[in-house]
Enzyme design. Sequence first.
Site: not given
Ligand code: BES
Ligand code: ZN
Ligand code: MN
Length: 495
Positions: A265, A270, A277, A288, A347, A349, A351
């Site tokens: 990835k 992000d 966020k 990210d 968010d 993104e 996947r």
């Molecule tokens: N890059 C983030 C995941 C992340 C968040 C990694 C905090 C490390 C610390 C990912 O893109 C994301 O935002 N995932 C969301 C998914 C949700 C919207 C289903 C998450 O984990 O909140």
């Molecule tokens: Zn992310």
């Molecule tokens: Mn995200």
Amino acid sequence: MQFSIKTSTAESLKTACAVVPVLPGRKLGPAGAALDQALSGALGTALAHGDLPAKAGSTLLLYGEARRAARVLLVSMGEESPVSEKSFGEAVRGALRHLGTLSGADAVSLLQEAEVDGRSFAWRLRAQVGAAREAAYRFERMKSKKEAQPVKPERLAFLVERAGAADAQREVGEAVALANGVDLAKDLGNLPGNVCTPAYLADEARKLAREHKLKVQVLERRQMEALRMGALLAVAQGSEQPPRLIVLQYRGGPAKQAPVVLVGKGITFDTGGISLKPPAEMDEMKYDMCGAASVLGTLRAVAEMKLPINVVGVIPSAENMPGGGATRPGDVVTSMSGQTIEILNTDAEGRLILCDALSYVERFKPAAVIDIATLTGACVIALGHHNSGMFSPNDTLADELLAAGRESGDRCWRMPLDEEYQEQLKSPFADVGNVGGRAAGAVTAACFLARFTKAYDWAHLDIAGTAWRSGNAKGASGRPVPLLTGFLAARAGSR
Ligand code: BES
Ligand code: ZN
Ligand code: MN
């Protein structure tokens, strides 16, 4: 720091500092005892006085003889017998910390003569190189004045028996190659989002290809459109930074051997997109792209080791921004696989860019595909910062990754992928939704990816909790480069 192998006898050892393990029960090993004898029993005397605490990593400095070992650093290996992996690590770090305060330019370690529970001699050498390079790592590229002093000692040698010298030399060389890969992953992770863009990652891949004779190919937006990568393109469309799909090929194995494909990835920042966020710690979302960085770092390590195996690295890279062209929650896009996706949360993104990359890699007819992603905050809640989350429908592949994690100290923990979780991803408007609610967030993210990986053996590593450290010592960890490199080395049959 330079590493080498020394085969002289302990008595004739010439160095600014000999680093000697003190084994459980305050005993010296054979090499330590020989050195003690050469220095008229100075080591034994110091130990008899009881000035070295038993706690692993405690140190006591003695002065030897100018023409032999000018100094001797006694290092406690702790009280457990045999020495545990943890105590060995503490001893090595304690020794390095003390060596850093001395003025000598070189040191010779005898620590590998301490037997470690379930670990080989080679492991003991590799662990020391890894710890030394970890301690020596600095990231100062963005500072106008470099603060850090050069790391001491400049040269670290390992005392081994002559018969084992060639093997030891190779092990140390491989450990250096691994550390170079880890450092590359750290550097890329630590770079800010305004520098490390998708185009920057592509340039780094080209540089790596030039230096290590890899094949490189970089796809741009037009080519993604031709491939109908609607999910990857949807993520990129809110940003001024154009996306890239980077493909690197290392051919160390037989021409006909199916490659292992690593998919990383590469979200270079992000923000969450329109599902923005919250501000706290958002700066950490420059990390990210640590999955992508681990793919580049692993390819570097594998190429430097010249492992006899074929590896392809694929990096979908984009920036997730809430620009005027950004995807709206509720938008439906068509992925390269033909499956339609309702983007309920912009968010989620990672996947989206991964699913198109996972379809793309079918063309390599892979022996296995492993994707690596800072995918979910939920994985951090589930496992914290010690184990990466590992998901695979394939028990053999999962066991290989677990074993590589234990051997390298870069551990992962297997998580479930049961069919039942797929329910949470159902959408009334498309084939699949891109989020599955709060429950088991790391699992439903993996389940989403599973829908795009039917053509090959596959595993997914969620490194959201392990790729970087927060707080005072903020910085990229270089994980899971040791895990991946160890996995590939085992597959190549060299470990
Ligand atoms: N890059 C983030 C995941 C992340 C968040 C990694 C905090 C490390 C610390 C990912 O893109 C994301 O935002 N995932 C969301 C998914 C949700 C919207 C289903 C998450 O984990 O909140
Ligand atoms: Zn992310
Ligand atoms: Mn995200």
